[in-house]
Write a protein that holds these residues in place. Structure first.
Motif, PDB file in Angstrom:
ATOM      1  N   TRP A 100       0.830  -1.205   0.000  1.00  0.00           N
ATOM      2  CA  TRP A 100       0.000   0.000   0.000  1.00  0.00           C
ATOM      3  C   TRP A 100       0.869   1.261   0.000  1.00  0.00           C
ATOM      4  O   TRP A 100       0.623   2.212  -0.745  1.00  0.00           O
ATOM      5  CB  TRP A 100      -0.910  -0.044   1.204  1.00  0.00           C
ATOM      6  N   GLU A 104       1.928   4.294  -3.175  1.00  0.00           N
ATOM      7  CA  GLU A 104       1.841   5.738  -2.994  1.00  0.00           C
ATOM      8  C   GLU A 104       3.190   6.404  -3.240  1.00  0.00           C
ATOM      9  O   GLU A 104       3.270   7.473  -3.854  1.00  0.00           O
ATOM     10  CB  GLU A 104       1.341   6.061  -1.592  1.00  0.00           C
ATOM     11  N   ARG A 109      -0.543   5.125  -6.472  1.00  0.00           N
ATOM     12  CA  ARG A 109      -1.751   5.339  -5.654  1.00  0.00           C
ATOM     13  C   ARG A 109      -1.875   6.826  -5.367  1.00  0.00           C
ATOM     14  O   ARG A 109      -1.028   7.402  -4.685  1.00  0.00           O
ATOM     15  CB  ARG A 109      -1.682   4.539  -4.346  1.00  0.00           C
ATOM     16  N   THR A 110      -2.902   7.431  -5.893  1.00  0.00           N
ATOM     17  CA  THR A 110      -3.145   8.863  -5.705  1.00  0.00           C
ATOM     18  C   THR A 110      -4.564   9.065  -5.196  1.00  0.00           C
ATOM     19  O   THR A 110      -5.463   8.259  -5.474  1.00  0.00           O
ATOM     20  CB  THR A 110      -2.951   9.631  -7.022  1.00  0.00           C
ATOM     21  N   TYR A 145      -7.427   4.886  -5.565  1.00  0.00           N
ATOM     22  CA  TYR A 145      -7.624   4.085  -4.363  1.00  0.00           C
ATOM     23  C   TYR A 145      -8.352   2.769  -4.641  1.00  0.00           C
ATOM     24  O   TYR A 145      -7.967   1.717  -4.112  1.00  0.00           O
ATOM     25  CB  TYR A 145      -8.357   4.899  -3.301  1.00  0.00           C
ATOM     26  N   SER A 148      -5.972   0.317  -6.227  1.00  0.00           N
ATOM     27  CA  SER A 148      -4.922  -0.048  -5.268  1.00  0.00           C
ATOM     28  C   SER A 148      -5.440  -1.046  -4.247  1.00  0.00           C
ATOM     29  O   SER A 148      -4.708  -1.956  -3.835  1.00  0.00           O
ATOM     30  CB  SER A 148      -4.406   1.214  -4.562  1.00  0.00           C
ATOM     31  N   TRP A 211      -2.991  13.522   2.091  1.00  0.00           N
ATOM     32  CA  TRP A 211      -3.805  14.048   1.002  1.00  0.00           C
ATOM     33  C   TRP A 211      -4.750  15.151   1.457  1.00  0.00           C
ATOM     34  O   TRP A 211      -5.132  16.018   0.663  1.00  0.00           O
ATOM     35  CB  TRP A 211      -4.617  12.913   0.366  1.00  0.00           C
ATOM     36  N   GLN A 218       1.833  17.083  -1.202  1.00  0.00           N
ATOM     37  CA  GLN A 218       2.798  16.668  -2.221  1.00  0.00           C
ATOM     38  C   GLN A 218       4.226  17.177  -2.013  1.00  0.00           C
ATOM     39  O   GLN A 218       5.185  16.417  -2.243  1.00  0.00           O
ATOM     40  CB  GLN A 218       2.291  17.058  -3.602  1.00  0.00           C
ATOM     41  N   PHE A 221       5.555  14.813   0.383  1.00  0.00           N
ATOM     42  CA  PHE A 221       5.755  13.508  -0.250  1.00  0.00           C
ATOM     43  C   PHE A 221       7.115  13.447  -0.941  1.00  0.00           C
ATOM     44  O   PHE A 221       7.820  12.441  -0.842  1.00  0.00           O
ATOM     45  CB  PHE A 221       4.658  13.257  -1.299  1.00  0.00           C
TER      46      PHE A 221
END
Length: 279
Positions: A100, A104, A109-110, A145, A148, A211, A218, A221
Motif C-alpha cells: 500500500w 503511494e 496510488r493517488t 484508491y 490499489s 492528502w 505533495q 511527499f
C-alpha cells in the motif's frame, strides 16, 4: 608470516555490524509494526481523514508493543503466543501495508479530489495546486484508491496463505520465498518509514503530510520519497549481503566428496605386511 593470512574482524567492525543489523530490525519490527497498522487500516477503509488522529494513537501503541518485543528478543525472551501475534501484524498487516505504501511512494496510488485544480479551502485558508511538487496524477485529478485496494487484496491473500503455512515446493517455493523477502524486508523497510513519518505528529503537523493537508501533502511527499528511496536501497543491500554470506557459509560447510584412491587388487596394508613377513 604467510601472504594469505587474514586478520580476524576488529571489535569496531563487529560493533558496527551489530549496530547496522539492530538498526535494520528496529526499522522492520518496530517502525514496521506501527506502519503496518497505519497502512492496513487505510487499505481496509476504516481510517480516513476525520479519524486519522485516533489511528495515530492506535498505531503508536502497536509500535510501543513491538518495541517491547524487540527488546525482549534481544534479552533472549521469546513468547510463542506473542510471536504468532507479531507474525500476524508484521507479515500479514505489514505485507499489505508495504504494498500500500509503495504504491503511494512511486505515484501509482493517488487520492486527489475531483476538483483538485481549483482553489481549495483548508482551516479557513485557501491554497491552489501542489506547489511545484512532482504530483503524479494531479493534471487529471486522478484517484486510484479502488484499483490499489484490489491489488493489495491479492497481496493480503498471499500473506494470509504464508501465515497459514501454505507455500509451493521446489523451485517455485524458493522463488516465492524470495518475493516475500523482497516485499517484507525491502519494500517493508521503505514502507515502515513512509508510514511512521505520517503517524508522527497530529493531523496537519505530522512529519509527512497527507492528502487532506495543504497542497495535498505533495511537497512533503517529495522529501520523504528521497528518504524512503535511500532506505529501500540499504534494505536491499542488506538482503543481498545476507544471501551472499549464506552461500559462502554453505560452500565452507559442504562435506568433502573427494574420492580416495583404491589400491590395486592384492596390494594394501595387509598384503604389504604379508610380504614383509615372508622376507
Amino acid at each position: 608470516f604467510p601472504l594469505t593470512h587474514r586478520s580476524s574482524p576488529s571489535a569496531m567492525t563487529s560493533l558496527l555490524a551489530a549496530f547496522a543489523e539492530n538498526s535494520a530490525t528496529f526499522l522492520l519490527e518496530v517502525f514496521g509494526g506501527a506502519g503496518a497498522m497505519w497502512g492496513f487500516s487505510e487499505f481496509m477503509g476504516i481510517r480516513f481523514g476525520v479519524n486519522n488522529n485516533d489511528w495515530r494513537i492506535s498505531s503508536t501503541l502497536v509500535g510501543m508493543l513491538c518495541l517491547l518485543r524487540w527488546i525482549a528478543l534481544r534479552m533472549g525472551r521469546v513468547s510463542e503466543k506473542g510471536e504468532v501475534l507479531a507474525a500476524l501484524v508484521l507479515q500479514v498487516f505489514g505485507g499489505v501495508g508495504a504494498a500500500w505504501g509503495m504504491l503511494e511512494m512511486v505515484g501509482l496510488r493517488t487520492g486527489y479530489p475531483d476538483n483538485c485544480q481549483q482553489p481549495q479551502v483548508l482551516d479557513g485558508n485557501t491554497f491552489t495546486g501542489i506547489a511545484s511538487a512532482w504530483g503524479p496524477g494531479f493534471s487529471s485529478c486522478r484517484n486510484t484508491y479502488p484499483e490499489s485496494r484490489v491489488f493489495c487484496s491479492f497481496v493480503g491473500l498471499w500473506m494470509v496463505l504464508r501465515f497459514a503455512g501454505y507455500s509451493p515446493a521446489g523451485a517455485g517455493g524458493r522463488v516465492e520465498a524470495s518475493m516475500a523477502t523482497f516485499l517484507l524486508e525491502v519494500c517493508g523497510g521503505a514502507g515502515a518509514l513512509w508510514g511512521v513519518a505520517e503517524v508522527a505528529g497530529p493531523g496537519g503537523h505530522s512529519l509527512r503530510l497527507g492528502w487532506g493537508d495543504k497542497h495535498f501533502g505533495q511537497p512533503s511527499f517529495d522529501f520523504w520519497r528521497i528518504c524512503c528511496a535511500v532506505t529501500f536501497v540499504l534494505c536491499w543491500l542488506r538482503v543481498l549481503l545476507r544471501s551472499r554470506v549464506a552461500v559462502v557459509q554453505k560452500e565452507v560447510t559442504k562435506p568433502c566428496t573427494a574420492s580416495v584412491p583404491v589400491p590395486p587388487e592384492g596390494r594394501g596394508p595387509a598384503a604389504d605386511s604379508e610380504m614383509t613377513t615372508q622376507v
